[in-house]
Write an enzyme that holds these catalytic residues in place. Structure first.
Site, PDB file in Angstrom:
ATOM      1  N   SER A 136      31.775  28.244  44.229  1.00 17.86           N
ATOM      2  CA  SER A 136      32.607  27.708  43.195  1.00 17.86           C
ATOM      3  C   SER A 136      31.989  28.037  41.808  1.00 17.86           C
ATOM      4  O   SER A 136      30.429  27.765  41.512  1.00 17.86           O
ATOM      5  CB  SER A 136      32.853  26.140  43.196  1.00 17.86           C
ATOM      6  OG  SER A 136      33.377  25.608  42.175  1.00 17.86           O
ATOM      7  N   ARG A 138      32.508  26.345  39.146  1.00 15.19           N
ATOM      8  CA  ARG A 138      32.451  25.168  38.390  1.00 15.19           C
ATOM      9  C   ARG A 138      31.094  24.677  38.634  1.00 15.19           C
ATOM     10  O   ARG A 138      30.741  23.869  38.035  1.00 15.19           O
ATOM     11  CB  ARG A 138      33.804  24.142  39.026  1.00 15.19           C
ATOM     12  CG  ARG A 138      35.006  24.563  38.674  1.00 15.19           C
ATOM     13  CD  ARG A 138      35.952  23.530  39.245  1.00 15.19           C
ATOM     14  NE  ARG A 138      35.889  22.431  38.337  1.00 15.19           N
ATOM     15  CZ  ARG A 138      36.560  21.258  38.782  1.00 15.19           C
ATOM     16  NH1 ARG A 138      37.172  21.042  39.734  1.00 15.19           N
ATOM     17  NH2 ARG A 138      36.508  20.085  38.050  1.00 15.19           N
ATOM     18  N   ARG A 181      45.794  44.827  57.174  1.00 12.77           N
ATOM     19  CA  ARG A 181      45.028  45.089  56.240  1.00 12.77           C
ATOM     20  C   ARG A 181      43.973  46.125  56.782  1.00 12.77           C
ATOM     21  O   ARG A 181      42.976  46.476  56.223  1.00 12.77           O
ATOM     22  CB  ARG A 181      43.932  43.829  56.095  1.00 12.77           C
ATOM     23  CG  ARG A 181      44.742  42.905  55.336  1.00 12.77           C
ATOM     24  CD  ARG A 181      45.260  43.133  54.304  1.00 12.77           C
ATOM     25  NE  ARG A 181      45.963  41.985  53.610  1.00 12.77           N
ATOM     26  CZ  ARG A 181      46.507  41.906  52.348  1.00 12.77           C
ATOM     27  NH1 ARG A 181      46.527  42.869  51.732  1.00 12.77           N
ATOM     28  NH2 ARG A 181      47.214  40.757  52.066  1.00 12.77           N
TER      29      ARG A 181
END
Length: 246
Positions: free
Chosen positions: A103, A105, A200
């Site tokens: 993260s 944050r 993919r």
């Protein structure tokens, strides 16, 4: 900020991907006992101690006729380090997957950025669904590397400038590009992984053509290599039946 971002020593650049199998509970025998409970009930537990090689025909039958649920009774957790743009494509795969990503944050993001290797084809030709990539010129390779590195360094310096001024990490990260490397744990089962690989990666045995971005294909290839060692019979049946998830 420095006068010449290209001379900054804070950023590092890489072109590879990291995929590590950190834990797993996955074997071909998982497919067999899960499948045989429908006819053998509690006796299906005997499959746990039998040699799966003796029942590879059953695995192939399940794959061929697309009886998919027996391929879900296993688990693999991978640690993956790749550019953010790879993760944004990755997380479109939701069924049978769990993710936890670092993260921006809660931690200061590190200045590690993606720059394509010379082997990465740079020029797109054709239209979506039929396009192909061809080699770039030496000038295009050099331009790509220089422009990307300069942009990355400039963006990270802007990020640092805001952090130094007391701006919250969750706000300052807005200036960082999608070529920044992130890391995550991704947990899946064999069925969800086969669906991912069918979309993919490109493969000569694939019944349905796929046009993945090369960078996520690199991650897929590394995951497939580690899964193959865990469930070789399931992997062989996947290939033999056109690489279509059951």
């Amino acid at each position: 900020m420095t006068d010449n971002p290209a001379e900054s020593a804070t950023a590092s650049f890489r072109s590879d991907m990291t995929v590590e199998l950190v834990k797993h509970s996955a074997a071909d025998s998982d497919v067999l006992w899960a499948a045989r409970v429908s006819t053998a009930g509690e006796q299906s537990l005997e499959e746990l101690t039998k040699d799966p090689e003796r029942s590879k025909g059953l695995i192939n039958y399940l794959m061929r006729d697309r009886h998919g649920s027996p391929f879900e009774h296993n688990s693999m957790t991978f640690f993956i380090s790749a550019p953010i743009f790879v993760f944004r494509e990755f997380m479109r795969h939701r069924v049978g997957w769990s993710y936890n990503e670092e993260s921006g944050r809660y931690r200061e993001l590190q200045p590690v950025f993606y720059v394509p290797a010379e082997s990465r084809k740079l020029v797109q030709q054709g239209r979506p669904g039929k396009y192909r990539f061809v080699e770039g010129t030496q000038a295009q390779q050099e331009l790509t590397g220089k422009v990307m590195e300069d942009a990355y360094v400039h963006a990270y310096e802007a990020y640092q400038e805001m952090l130094d001024a007391g701006v919250a990490r969750e706000v300052a990260r807005s200036v960082l590009p999608v070529g920044l490397y992130s890391s995550m744990y991704a947990t899946c089962n064999a069925r969800s992984l086969m669906h991912f690989l069918g979309l993919r990666t490109q493969h000569e045995q694939a019944a349905v053509p796929s046009f993945p971005q090369r960078e996520i294909e690199m991650v897929g290839e590394l995951m497939e290599a580690q899964w193959t060692a865990l469930m070789p019979l399931t992997h062989a049946a996947f290939n033999a039946n056109g690489r279509v998830a059951p």
